[in-house]
Motif scaffolding. Structure first.
Motif, mmCIF file in Angstrom:
data_model
loop_
_atom_site.group_PDB
_atom_site.id
_atom_site.type_symbol
_atom_site.label_atom_id
_atom_site.label_comp_id
_atom_site.label_asym_id
_atom_site.label_seq_id
_atom_site.Cartn_x
_atom_site.Cartn_y
_atom_site.Cartn_z
ATOM 1 N N GLY A 112 0.812 -1.221 0.000
ATOM 2 C CA GLY A 112 0.000 0.000 0.000
ATOM 3 C C GLY A 112 0.841 1.266 0.000
ATOM 4 O O GLY A 112 2.061 1.252 -0.135
ATOM 5 N N MET A 115 -1.186 6.916 4.172
ATOM 6 C CA MET A 115 -2.241 7.917 4.035
ATOM 7 C C MET A 115 -1.634 9.307 4.251
ATOM 8 O O MET A 115 -0.947 9.544 5.243
ATOM 9 N N THR A 229 -4.970 -4.330 2.879
ATOM 10 C CA THR A 229 -5.215 -4.027 1.460
ATOM 11 C C THR A 229 -6.682 -4.271 1.120
ATOM 12 O O THR A 229 -7.314 -3.466 0.423
ATOM 13 N N GLU A 232 -8.660 -1.422 2.701
ATOM 14 C CA GLU A 232 -8.551 -0.162 1.951
ATOM 15 C C GLU A 232 -9.459 -0.171 0.727
ATOM 16 O O GLU A 232 -10.079 0.846 0.402
ATOM 17 N N ARG A 286 -2.071 2.727 8.423
ATOM 18 C CA ARG A 286 -2.964 2.599 7.266
ATOM 19 C C ARG A 286 -4.429 2.711 7.683
ATOM 20 O O ARG A 286 -5.321 2.749 6.844
ATOM 21 N N ILE A 297 -11.280 3.151 8.015
ATOM 22 C CA ILE A 297 -10.696 1.924 8.561
ATOM 23 C C ILE A 297 -10.433 2.145 10.047
ATOM 24 O O ILE A 297 -9.690 3.050 10.422
#
Length: 458
Positions: A112, A115, A229, A232, A286, A297
């Motif tokens: 990934g 952010m 993943t 996301e 993440r 998330i």
């Protein structure tokens, strides 16, 4: 695709290949044995024309002279699609439930991208787990990272399954999903999670990744990233609220240490690699909310503290990166309190942002502070009673000791099947506070006491 027959040596799970060109760190490779069997590997190090790779499978049976290696030009990827919901995968994203392969919308690199801090939205929405000790006192907020610190043999698996079953965001129509990553667990634990989710119907909104204790260490390092993943994609492409539960982060860190030792890296604290903090941060960070997306998330990593030691590197570093911790107590577990959540050292740093009028209820903050203060004093009174005897305590201290017992038995201990709404949790808190004189409720505003204090007979 270029093939190499230049395998120089194999040492345990590591293999050295010479005279390679254009190979990059983290790239996937395939080893083809003389009998046509293929095994996967991942590049750990590139030094000039030499590549050091780690095998996903056993190195048994690999013939150095006759085996071929080809590199695939990409890292480990996950096929993502809305069809992932309700499915069980292994630690590398392959279906494990006997169902068909996923028809992917696209393939995503599991590492990934971080952010962007300027794109982060502040967590502020209450998530109801149905567990009073969390909802009432250490509230989980959408987009938060709130780890659970457990000990070997404590019931964190049951608590994880309960949260996965019961968690929901109140007051929204946005769909909710759970991504559950089981890292390095036993077959019995894996069977418990799958059976529990199927029995309760929670599997329909859940994506499960199962990495068992006998799977390779390199797969264990990939499993949490597979889960993130998938999360996301569900959160930022499909616009869902996603709760990610990872158990057990300690097994992940042990696998990291194993790979680090195989590469002969200089060890840090307790033999863990010096980059453990950075590595954990690349996973934890993440989670969150973004300004440009409805989805989010929220992460609950679960870790067992070796020897119940909060200063051990894994819980210590996790505490720095995340926003609080829920701590399970061996003493409460011995007394039959389920779940054995120790509310005093537990902390949710964002709880004040997710409670109050319009989110939970206007009296939430006052009730929470009063319950924690009363329980702390009640525990002290109980300890004094053990040393000095009950007769040495004042009448008020005896009331506080009685309150502490009732608080543990009724508020904290609710079993793993009870799903309490936030209203039920707050009402139960008020009921327990009636054990104390009204004059002791100094942390609740008088108007809240007038509005919510139980009347006789209620």
């Amino acid at each position: 695709m270029k093939e190499y027959r230049t395998i120089q040596e194999i040492a345990g799970p590591l293999m050295l290949i010479q005279q390679v060109e254009g190979v990059t760190y983290g790239e996937l490779g395939e080893i083809e044995l003389p009998n046509g069997e293929t095994r996967q590997c991942k590049v750990l190090e590139v030094d000039g024309s030499n590549a050091l790779v780690q095998l996903f499978d056993s190195s048994a049976g690999i013939n150095l002279a006759d085996s071929k290696v080809r590199f695939l030009g990409h890292g480990i990827e996950l096929a993502v699609s809305g069809d992932m919901l309700g499915r069980v995968f292994d630690g590398l994203g392959r279906p494990k439930d006997g169902g068909p392969e996923i028809l992917p919308e696209r393939f995503e690199d599991i590492n990934g991208t971080p952010m962007n801090p300027s794109a982060r939205n502040y967590p502020s929405e209450f998530i109801q787990t149905g567990i009073s000790a969390i909802d009432g006192l250490n509230t989980l907020v959408r987009g938060q990272k709130l780890p659970i610190f457990s000990g070997s043999g404590l019931s964190h698996a049951e608590l994880a399954a309960q949260i996965a079953r019961q968690a929901k965001v109140l007051g929204t129509t946005t769909p909710f999903a759970v991504v559950f990553a089981a890292v390095g667990i036993t077959f019995e634990e894996a069977d418990f999670f799958v059976t529990d989710f199927r029995r309760t119907g929670a599997l329909d909104r859940t994506v499960l990744f199962m990495n068992l204790a006998n799977d390779p260490a390199i797969e264990r390092i990939s499993t949490p990233r597979m889960a993130l993943t998938a999360a996301e994609y569900l959160a930022f492409t499909m616009g869902m609220h996603v709760l990610v539960i990872i158990t057990d982060v300690t097994n992940y860190a042990e696998a990291l240490r194993e790979v680090s030792a195989a590469r002969k890296e200089v060890p840090g604290r307790r033999g863990y690699p010096g980059y453990l903090y950075t590595d954990l941060a690349t996973m934890y960070e993440r989670a969150g909310r973004r300004f440009d997306s409805e989805g989010s998330i929220t992460m609950i990593p679960i870790l067992t503290m070796p020897e119940d030691d909060k200063t051990h590197p894994i819980p210590d570093l996790t505490g720095y990166i995340t926003e609080g911790q829920i701590i399970l107590s061996r003493e409460l577990h011995r007394h039959g309190i389920t779940p054995p959540i120790d509310v005093l050292p537990s902390l949710s740093r964002l709880k004040d942002k997710g409670i109050g009028e319009g989110k939970t209820r206007e009296d939430h903050s006052g009730v929470m502070n009063q319950l924690i203060a009363a329980y702390a004093r009640g525990k002290e009174a109980r300890e004094l009673m053990t040393i000095l005897g009950e007769s040495a305590l004042t009448e008020l201290d005896r009331l506080y000791a009685k309150f502490a017992d009732a608080f543990e038995k009724e508020y904290v201990s609710q079993g793993y099947q009870t799903n309490r709404s936030i209203e039920e949790t707050l009402t139960l808190g008020w009921k327990l506070l009636t054990l104390l004189p009204k004059s002791e409720l100094k942390r609740i505003k008088p108007e809240m006491i007038d509005a919510y204090y139980p009347k006789d007979g209620e």
